[in-house]
Design a protein around this motif. Structure first.
Motif, PDB file in Angstrom:
ATOM      1  N   MET A   1       0.850  -1.176   0.000  1.00 42.56           N
ATOM      2  CA  MET A   1       0.000   0.000   0.000  1.00 42.56           C
ATOM      3  C   MET A   1       0.898   1.241   0.000  1.00 42.56           C
ATOM      4  N   PRO A   2       0.656   2.163  -0.894  1.00 43.12           N
ATOM      5  CA  PRO A   2       1.437   3.404  -0.901  1.00 43.12           C
ATOM      6  C   PRO A   2       1.147   4.241   0.350  1.00 43.12           C
ATOM      7  N   GLU A   3       2.134   4.990   0.786  1.00 46.72           N
ATOM      8  CA  GLU A   3       1.963   5.781   2.009  1.00 46.72           C
ATOM      9  C   GLU A   3       0.811   6.769   1.898  1.00 46.72           C
ATOM     10  N   ARG A   4       0.518   7.254   0.727  1.00 46.60           N
ATOM     11  CA  ARG A   4      -0.567   8.232   0.595  1.00 46.60           C
ATOM     12  C   ARG A   4      -1.920   7.648   1.006  1.00 46.60           C
ATOM     13  N   HIS A   5      -2.020   6.323   1.062  1.00 46.42           N
ATOM     14  CA  HIS A   5      -3.251   5.671   1.486  1.00 46.42           C
ATOM     15  C   HIS A   5      -3.250   5.318   2.973  1.00 46.42           C
ATOM     16  N   VAL A   6      -2.167   5.645   3.657  1.00 48.99           N
ATOM     17  CA  VAL A   6      -2.054   5.332   5.078  1.00 48.99           C
ATOM     18  C   VAL A   6      -2.754   6.428   5.882  1.00 48.99           C
ATOM     19  N   ASN A   7      -3.638   6.029   6.761  1.00 47.60           N
ATOM     20  CA  ASN A   7      -4.370   6.979   7.605  1.00 47.60           C
ATOM     21  C   ASN A   7      -3.638   7.123   8.941  1.00 47.60           C
ATOM     22  N   TRP A   8      -2.618   7.981   8.963  1.00 41.17           N
ATOM     23  CA  TRP A   8      -1.825   8.191  10.177  1.00 41.17           C
ATOM     24  C   TRP A   8      -2.672   8.740  11.315  1.00 41.17           C
ATOM     25  N   ASP A   9      -3.714   9.475  11.003  1.00 42.09           N
ATOM     26  CA  ASP A   9      -4.543  10.091  12.041  1.00 42.09           C
ATOM     27  C   ASP A   9      -5.275   9.070  12.907  1.00 42.09           C
ATOM     28  N   ALA A  10      -5.427   7.855  12.420  1.00 40.55           N
ATOM     29  CA  ALA A  10      -6.129   6.835  13.195  1.00 40.55           C
ATOM     30  C   ALA A  10      -5.330   6.386  14.418  1.00 40.55           C
ATOM     31  N   VAL A  11      -4.006   6.436  14.329  1.00 39.21           N
ATOM     32  CA  VAL A  11      -3.193   5.936  15.443  1.00 39.21           C
ATOM     33  C   VAL A  11      -3.408   6.762  16.710  1.00 39.21           C
ATOM     34  N   PRO A  12      -3.294   8.105  16.674  1.00 46.19           N
ATOM     35  CA  PRO A  12      -3.546   8.854  17.904  1.00 46.19           C
ATOM     36  C   PRO A  12      -4.975   8.717  18.422  1.00 46.19           C
ATOM     37  N   VAL A  13      -5.925   8.509  17.529  1.00 41.42           N
ATOM     38  CA  VAL A  13      -7.318   8.312  17.954  1.00 41.42           C
ATOM     39  C   VAL A  13      -7.419   7.024  18.774  1.00 41.42           C
ATOM     40  N   VAL A  14      -6.815   5.964  18.294  1.00 40.84           N
ATOM     41  CA  VAL A  14      -6.847   4.686  19.010  1.00 40.84           C
ATOM     42  C   VAL A  14      -6.058   4.787  20.318  1.00 40.84           C
ATOM     43  N   LEU A  15      -4.931   5.477  20.300  1.00 40.59           N
ATOM     44  CA  LEU A  15      -4.147   5.643  21.526  1.00 40.59           C
ATOM     45  C   LEU A  15      -4.938   6.411  22.579  1.00 40.59           C
ATOM     46  N   GLU A  16      -5.693   7.408  22.142  1.00 39.72           N
ATOM     47  CA  GLU A  16      -6.538   8.150  23.078  1.00 39.72           C
ATOM     48  C   GLU A  16      -7.620   7.239  23.653  1.00 39.72           C
ATOM     49  N   ASP A  17      -8.193   6.387  22.806  1.00 39.60           N
ATOM     50  CA  ASP A  17      -9.189   5.431  23.292  1.00 39.60           C
ATOM     51  C   ASP A  17      -8.581   4.538  24.370  1.00 39.60           C
ATOM     52  N   PHE A  18      -7.389   4.041  24.150  1.00 40.34           N
ATOM     53  CA  PHE A  18      -6.722   3.206  25.156  1.00 40.34           C
ATOM     54  C   PHE A  18      -6.532   3.984  26.447  1.00 40.34           C
ATOM     55  N   GLU A  19      -6.093   5.228  26.309  1.00 41.71           N
ATOM     56  CA  GLU A  19      -5.791   6.054  27.477  1.00 41.71           C
ATOM     57  C   GLU A  19      -7.010   6.270  28.376  1.00 41.71           C
ATOM     58  N   VAL A  20      -8.164   6.437  27.777  1.00 42.36           N
ATOM     59  CA  VAL A  20      -9.377   6.690  28.567  1.00 42.36           C
ATOM     60  C   VAL A  20     -10.176   5.416  28.839  1.00 42.36           C
ATOM     61  N   GLY A  21      -9.641   4.261  28.438  1.00 49.93           N
ATOM     62  CA  GLY A  21     -10.310   2.998  28.721  1.00 49.93           C
ATOM     63  C   GLY A  21     -11.495   2.695  27.834  1.00 49.93           C
ATOM     64  N   ARG A  22     -11.488   3.285  26.640  1.00 44.96           N
ATOM     65  CA  ARG A  22     -12.603   3.084  25.704  1.00 44.96           C
ATOM     66  C   ARG A  22     -12.156   2.103  24.614  1.00 44.96           C
ATOM     67  N   GLU A  23     -13.064   1.268  24.161  1.00 43.61           N
ATOM     68  CA  GLU A  23     -12.747   0.368  23.062  1.00 43.61           C
ATOM     69  C   GLU A  23     -12.714   1.173  21.758  1.00 43.61           C
ATOM     70  N   PRO A  24     -11.656   1.032  20.973  1.00 42.32           N
ATOM     71  CA  PRO A  24     -11.564   1.792  19.721  1.00 42.32           C
ATOM     72  C   PRO A  24     -12.652   1.396  18.726  1.00 42.32           C
ATOM     73  N   ALA A  25     -13.078   2.360  17.947  1.00 37.22           N
ATOM     74  CA  ALA A  25     -14.029   2.073  16.866  1.00 37.22           C
ATOM     75  C   ALA A  25     -13.356   1.144  15.865  1.00 37.22           C
ATOM     76  N   ARG A  26     -14.122   0.259  15.294  1.00 38.24           N
ATOM     77  CA  ARG A  26     -13.586  -0.742  14.350  1.00 38.24           C
ATOM     78  C   ARG A  26     -12.794  -0.100  13.210  1.00 38.24           C
ATOM     79  N   ARG A  30      -8.819  -0.543  12.561  1.00 36.04           N
ATOM     80  CA  ARG A  30      -8.369  -1.076  11.270  1.00 36.04           C
ATOM     81  C   ARG A  30      -7.339  -0.159  10.631  1.00 36.04           C
ATOM     82  N   ASP A  31      -7.644   1.135  10.579  1.00 31.65           N
ATOM     83  CA  ASP A  31      -6.720   2.077   9.946  1.00 31.65           C
ATOM     84  C   ASP A  31      -5.421   2.217  10.730  1.00 31.65           C
ATOM     85  N   ALA A  32      -5.506   2.166  12.056  1.00 31.64           N
ATOM     86  CA  ALA A  32      -4.295   2.246  12.881  1.00 31.64           C
ATOM     87  C   ALA A  32      -3.416   1.022  12.647  1.00 31.64           C
TER      88      ALA A  32
END
Length: 126
Positions: A1-26, A30-32
């Protein structure tokens, strides 16, 4: 997959979910996973180890002998949440292995020297 298709923004969203004890959205999880698989493939290029993170993706990585048919001799499999935690440094390889969160086979299957692989924003573009 080319980098232009990588959704880097999903990683901090999932990390925030972990931090607050919330299950990440599917979709975010997936994107993370896919972004972090891409980062790992850049950090450990090659085709001697197959890393599987079902159901979101798999890559071949790490230099060495390449397999051409059948099940590769070096396989690592883990779940998406464990992979994100490994790739971002929340969980270390030894603890994940000891707790049974990683299944691995083969002499090259230890990916601990390549993880974490979550790049800083300034390192994302090679």
């Amino acid at each position: 997959m080319p980098e232009r298709h990588v959704n880097w923004d999903a990683v901090p969203v999932v990390l925030e979910d972990f931090e607050v004890g919330r299950e990440p959205a599917r979709e975010s999880l997936r994107d993370a996973v896919r972004a972090l698989l891409w980062a790992l493939a850049q950090r450990a290029p090659g085709r001697s180890v197959e890393l599987r993170v079902p159901p979101y993706g798999a890559i071949q990585c790490v230099e060495g002998p390449r397999h051409t048919r059948g099940t590769p001799p070096n396989v690592v499999e883990t779940d998406p949440i464990t992979f994100v935690k490994l790739a971002t440094g929340i969980l270390n390889w030894a603890d994940a292995l000891t707790s049974g969160k990683i299944a691995m086979s083969g002499i090259r299957a230890d990916l601990s020297s390549y993880l974490p692989c979550w790049p800083e924003k300034s390192e994302k573009t090679p």
